[in-house]
Design a protein around this motif. Sequence first.
Motif, PDB file in Angstrom:
ATOM      1  N   LYS A  51      19.599   3.551  55.085  1.00  0.00           N
ATOM      2  CA  LYS A  51      19.638   2.591  53.981  1.00  0.00           C
ATOM      3  C   LYS A  51      20.586   1.443  54.356  1.00  0.00           C
ATOM      4  CE  LYS A  51      18.673   6.343  50.769  1.00  0.00           C
ATOM      5  NZ  LYS A  51      17.271   6.253  51.009  1.00  0.00           N
ATOM      6  N   HIS A  52      20.612   0.397  53.556  1.00  0.00           N
ATOM      7  CA  HIS A  52      21.420  -0.782  53.866  1.00  0.00           C
ATOM      8  C   HIS A  52      22.841  -0.628  53.342  1.00  0.00           C
ATOM      9  CE1 HIS A  52      17.912  -2.973  55.261  1.00  0.00           C
ATOM     10  NE2 HIS A  52      17.274  -2.521  54.205  1.00  0.00           N
ATOM     11  N   ASP A  66      15.989   0.323  50.043  1.00  0.00           N
ATOM     12  CA  ASP A  66      15.133  -0.804  50.435  1.00  0.00           C
ATOM     13  C   ASP A  66      13.793  -0.750  49.708  1.00  0.00           C
ATOM     14  OD1 ASP A  66      14.321  -3.118  51.620  1.00  0.00           O
ATOM     15  OD2 ASP A  66      14.051  -2.277  53.619  1.00  0.00           O
ATOM     16  N   SER A  68      12.023  -3.106  46.587  1.00  0.00           N
ATOM     17  CA  SER A  68      12.170  -4.204  45.625  1.00  0.00           C
ATOM     18  C   SER A  68      11.586  -3.872  44.262  1.00  0.00           C
ATOM     19  CB  SER A  68      11.501  -5.464  46.180  1.00  0.00           C
ATOM     20  OG  SER A  68      10.121  -5.234  46.397  1.00  0.00           O
ATOM     21  N   PRO A 161       9.622  -3.162  50.612  1.00  0.00           N
ATOM     22  CA  PRO A 161      10.955  -3.584  51.066  1.00  0.00           C
ATOM     23  C   PRO A 161      11.372  -4.929  50.476  1.00  0.00           C
ATOM     24  CG  PRO A 161       9.621  -2.828  52.914  1.00  0.00           C
ATOM     25  CD  PRO A 161       8.703  -2.926  51.723  1.00  0.00           C
ATOM     26  N   TRP A 162      12.683  -5.159  50.442  1.00  0.00           N
ATOM     27  CA  TRP A 162      13.220  -6.403  49.926  1.00  0.00           C
ATOM     28  C   TRP A 162      12.802  -7.595  50.794  1.00  0.00           C
ATOM     29  CZ3 TRP A 162      14.971  -6.995  45.230  1.00  0.00           C
ATOM     30  CH2 TRP A 162      15.521  -5.919  44.556  1.00  0.00           C
ATOM     31  N   LEU A 166      16.384  -9.621  51.000  1.00  0.00           N
ATOM     32  CA  LEU A 166      17.380  -8.574  51.235  1.00  0.00           C
ATOM     33  C   LEU A 166      18.809  -9.115  51.261  1.00  0.00           C
ATOM     34  CD1 LEU A 166      18.179  -5.646  51.900  1.00  0.00           C
ATOM     35  CD2 LEU A 166      17.777  -6.196  54.310  1.00  0.00           C
ATOM     36  N   LYS A 170      21.861  -8.193  48.703  1.00  0.00           N
ATOM     37  CA  LYS A 170      23.108  -7.604  49.202  1.00  0.00           C
ATOM     38  C   LYS A 170      24.306  -8.450  48.773  1.00  0.00           C
ATOM     39  CE  LYS A 170      23.136  -5.819  53.412  1.00  0.00           C
ATOM     40  NZ  LYS A 170      22.910  -5.666  54.881  1.00  0.00           N
TER      41      LYS A 170
END
Length: 179
Positions: A51-52, A66, A68, A161-162, A166, A170
């Motif tokens: 994950k981020h 991740d 959206s 995904p974003w 992204l 963040k």
Amino acid sequence: MTDFPYKFTLLLFSFCISALIVCCSDRSYSTTFPQNMAESDFQMVPALASKHLLKDLPLCRVMLEDTSEFVWLVLVPRKNNMKEIHDLSSEERYVLMDEMTKASLAVKKVATTLNGGTEPTKINTGALGNICSQLHVHVLARYEGDKAWPGPVWGACPAVPWGEKLQEVKDMFVAAFSE
């Protein structure tokens, strides 16, 4: 003398409420808890490490899911060999609850911004661990009518995904945690 049990119960109740207020009052990390409660050799399982990373709090690593479709954070206490919340010390459980609260407020703020000022219907918080047993806590915004509403989000729809958004998301979370 017949008043005694009533007055004693009232006094005991007042004492318990006072103790609860003192115990649960907002504590500062700098004076009550170490700045970093993590283990130096902390390891995350691949399912969580993928994950981020947003930031490290005194106890938890904050990761962005991740997808959206949902504004979704995962808090991972930086302690090895933890599967359950009760595996943490009482001090660590207090910090985890505080960090879950901060994550909930950040999720609410980011979700509200991303949804044109509309606040989420509910912030869901959960520590399941059925697939990934390393202790982690999900914190995500839910809107009535979202793709999984009112059911659970897991498996309800494919993750989108974003992508290009992204970094913006963040940055929004980093700002929300700084307030």
